[in-house]
Design a protein around this motif. Sequence first.
Motif, PDB file in Angstrom:
ATOM      1  N   LYS A  54       0.839  -1.295   0.141  1.00  4.84           N
ATOM      2  CA  LYS A  54      -0.036   0.054  -0.012  1.00  4.84           C
ATOM      3  C   LYS A  54       0.732   1.219   0.065  1.00  4.84           C
ATOM      4  N   SER A  55       1.730   1.223   0.939  1.00  4.83           N
ATOM      5  CA  SER A  55       2.712   2.455   1.075  1.00  4.83           C
ATOM      6  C   SER A  55       3.569   2.844  -0.296  1.00  4.83           C
ATOM      7  N   THR A  56       3.757   1.428  -0.842  1.00  5.58           N
ATOM      8  CA  THR A  56       4.737   1.570  -2.046  1.00  5.58           C
ATOM      9  C   THR A  56       3.663   2.174  -3.260  1.00  5.58           C
ATOM     10  N   PHE A  99       0.973  11.552   5.643  1.00  8.50           N
ATOM     11  CA  PHE A  99       1.736  10.435   6.035  1.00  8.50           C
ATOM     12  C   PHE A  99       1.222   9.682   7.321  1.00  8.50           C
ATOM     13  N   GLN A 100       1.651   8.445   7.306  1.00  2.00           N
ATOM     14  CA  GLN A 100       1.097   7.520   8.591  1.00  2.00           C
ATOM     15  C   GLN A 100       1.293   7.956   9.542  1.00  2.00           C
ATOM     16  N   ASP A 101       2.765   8.217   9.952  1.00  2.00           N
ATOM     17  CA  ASP A 101       3.211   8.350  11.288  1.00  2.00           C
ATOM     18  C   ASP A 101       3.393   9.850  11.625  1.00  2.00           C
ATOM     19  N   ALA A 182      -3.834   9.519   1.303  1.00  2.00           N
ATOM     20  CA  ALA A 182      -3.673   9.264   2.617  1.00  2.00           C
ATOM     21  C   ALA A 182      -3.262   7.834   3.108  1.00  2.00           C
ATOM     22  N   ASP A 183      -2.059   7.937   3.305  1.00  2.00           N
ATOM     23  CA  ASP A 183      -1.469   6.612   3.783  1.00  2.00           C
ATOM     24  C   ASP A 183      -1.735   6.099   5.412  1.00  2.00           C
ATOM     25  N   GLU A 184      -2.620   5.180   5.566  1.00  2.00           N
ATOM     26  CA  GLU A 184      -3.120   4.973   6.997  1.00  2.00           C
ATOM     27  C   GLU A 184      -3.093   6.248   7.950  1.00  2.00           C
ATOM     28  N   PRO A 185      -3.782   7.311   7.677  1.00  2.00           N
ATOM     29  CA  PRO A 185      -3.497   8.521   8.368  1.00  2.00           C
ATOM     30  C   PRO A 185      -4.211   8.271   9.778  1.00  2.00           C
TER      31      PRO A 185
HETATM   32 MG   LIG Z   1       2.506   0.962   4.804  1.00  9.36          MG
END
Ligand SMILES: [Mg+2]
Lengths: 338, 299
Positions: A54-56, A99-101, A182-185
């Motif tokens: 997913k992030s890729t 970003f996720q983090d 939105a990557d796992e926000p």
């Molecule tokens: Mg990821």
Amino acid sequence: MSSSPPLIELRNVSKVFVNRSLRQRSVVYALREVSLTIARGEVLALVGESGSGKSTTAQLLARLTHPSGGEIWFDGRAINRQAGARELRQYRRRVQMIFQDPFSSLNAVHTVGYHVGRPLAIHRLVPPGRALAAQVETLLETVGLHPGREFVSKFPHQLSGGQRQRVGIARALAPNPDVLIADEPTSMLDVSLRLDVMNLLLDLRTTRKVSMLYITHDLSGANYMADRIAVMYRGTIMEEAPADVLMKDPVHPYTRLLLDASTADFGNGPSVAGPLGALDPSSPGCPFYPRCPSRMPVCSETRPVSAWIADEAEHRVSCHRYHDAESPKTGRDAQPKV
Amino acid sequence: MIDAPSASVSSRPRRVGQWLLVVRPLLRNAKARTGVAIFLFFGLVALLAPILSPYNPHLTIFAPGASPSAAHWLGTTQSGQDILSQMIWGTRQPLEIALGAGLLTTLIAVGIGISAGLFGGVYDEILMLITNIFLILPGLVVVIVISSYLSSANNLMISLVITVTSWPWGARVLRAQTLNLKSKDFVKAAIVAGEMRFRLAFFEVLPNMTSLVASNFFFTCLYAVVTAASLQFLGLGNINTVSWGSILYWANNSQALMIGAWWWFVPPGLAIGLLGAAFALINFGIDELTNPRLRREAK
Ligand SMILES: [Mg+2]
Ligand SMILES: Nc1ncnc2c1ncn2[C@@H]1O[C@H](COP(=O)(O)OP(=O)(O)O)[C@@H](O)[C@H]1O
């Protein structure tokens, strides 16, 4: 949705990571011939467990990395890897990422005002000085940081995780983009804050008409957010359908497993089986074969191609059980025909 | 600057905040505090040399080879110079060379380390090849060979010679840290925001390694103090300037040790050691601040 051309389109995009060390060369197939589209104003959710790619996908769309194969199209044009600085800057104005983090995505040495103000300055969207400061405050209030003035000079370490993620969202909104990735926000936020952030994104979607790739490992969250859902497993899109269809009539065995897991336990992500090991690229079969409850002999021998389900306009699945003799349209040239 | 807008939003509180962030905890650390105090002491002596020094250090009009007395607290040299005056004026050269070499080395190390780490590819490979070649040169030998050709070297030239052998260490360390930071989301986020290379290097990456840069600076200062003194003790560079190293050279030349003239060789030796220790202590302090394991032990 198939009437107007998509704003973003991935055409058979593959991504291979080659890690060279002195001793050995490891190859990771993060994405395999992924095809996806996002229409103007549409929210597409990309669902899959950790390590599925997913992030890729997000980083390819954000142009933080290049595809190893296939093409990415944006607004009617194929993205050129050798793009000039100007073209790239234009893209960066129109495609933004959350970003996720929230703890690592803000620079500890910069203030909130700096983070949100930079895109405005880079793209020269607001004249410098007071107008820019005012715009930064407006953006902070748009994402629910009231009063904006009080947050401007704060440093990330003075904020909670939820507030940081809002700053990240304000930064992404600053250039008034057409697409938000939105990557796992919400995955690193307290459960109590997740719904707030999701609602904020939905608000923005209606007020700003922004298209969104909403990445999550949680099917019910995807259903809450998205018009369409694509399910990814080990770099392959297993099934894709309008959100309500996918939730009601999932056909892929993997989607069904995900759905069972997500109804049993909201928010903690699917725990279908153990962690994903590296996929043996030489294995000819379906990537889900080893874990599939309804596998057939053919599944270990040939990779299923992505096929549109008859009678369902926008429902696509990559499974031998639904891939029968009636010559399904496959990957490359498959477009939903209504 | 072109980017005045963002500066007006945030840069003033940021700068103040950053300074407090770095300096205040450093001064709370006992080792660093001691190091800073010694350094400031020598700095003051160097600045106030014209006021503090009882005589002109070059005058050869006094009784030669005298032991300490009220008129000459540290006695006189074999050629009749006042040693205390020489010690005071001699503070300037080691400080200048140390700070000069520290600054030059750090500038080069930062420029090469960050750009190689950030931009990668062929650029990185070429820079690292050059770095590694300089790294395997035997430092002191190179410095001695170069300075034997520089009989009238000024402080800047000696700083340069020292820099030639000291920059690769910092470049490698800073490159490694850049690679580490580059994979962090905040750098990716800055790229997505549209930041260009220069801003990425100096506004995103560099401010996150201030302690590494500072410790590189102070370590080089330490190395430069010792190297410059060694050179002068060996009679290389310009021995007719007044510095702790040249006092040691003339003391040795006049066999001060044999005749027991401790007031001639002990003070410069001690001063070199103290200044070196000051830089080392500041470095230990920075280490303790950035290494949580050491910090806990320190408490
Ligand atoms: Mg990821
Ligand atoms: N820079 C990289 N180098 C090597 N492998 C990578 C890199 N980034 C991701 N991968 C690998 O690609 C696969 C997909 O990763 P990712 O896209 O982060 O998945 P997800 O976001 O769904 O958890 C994983 O097996 C991961 O280890």
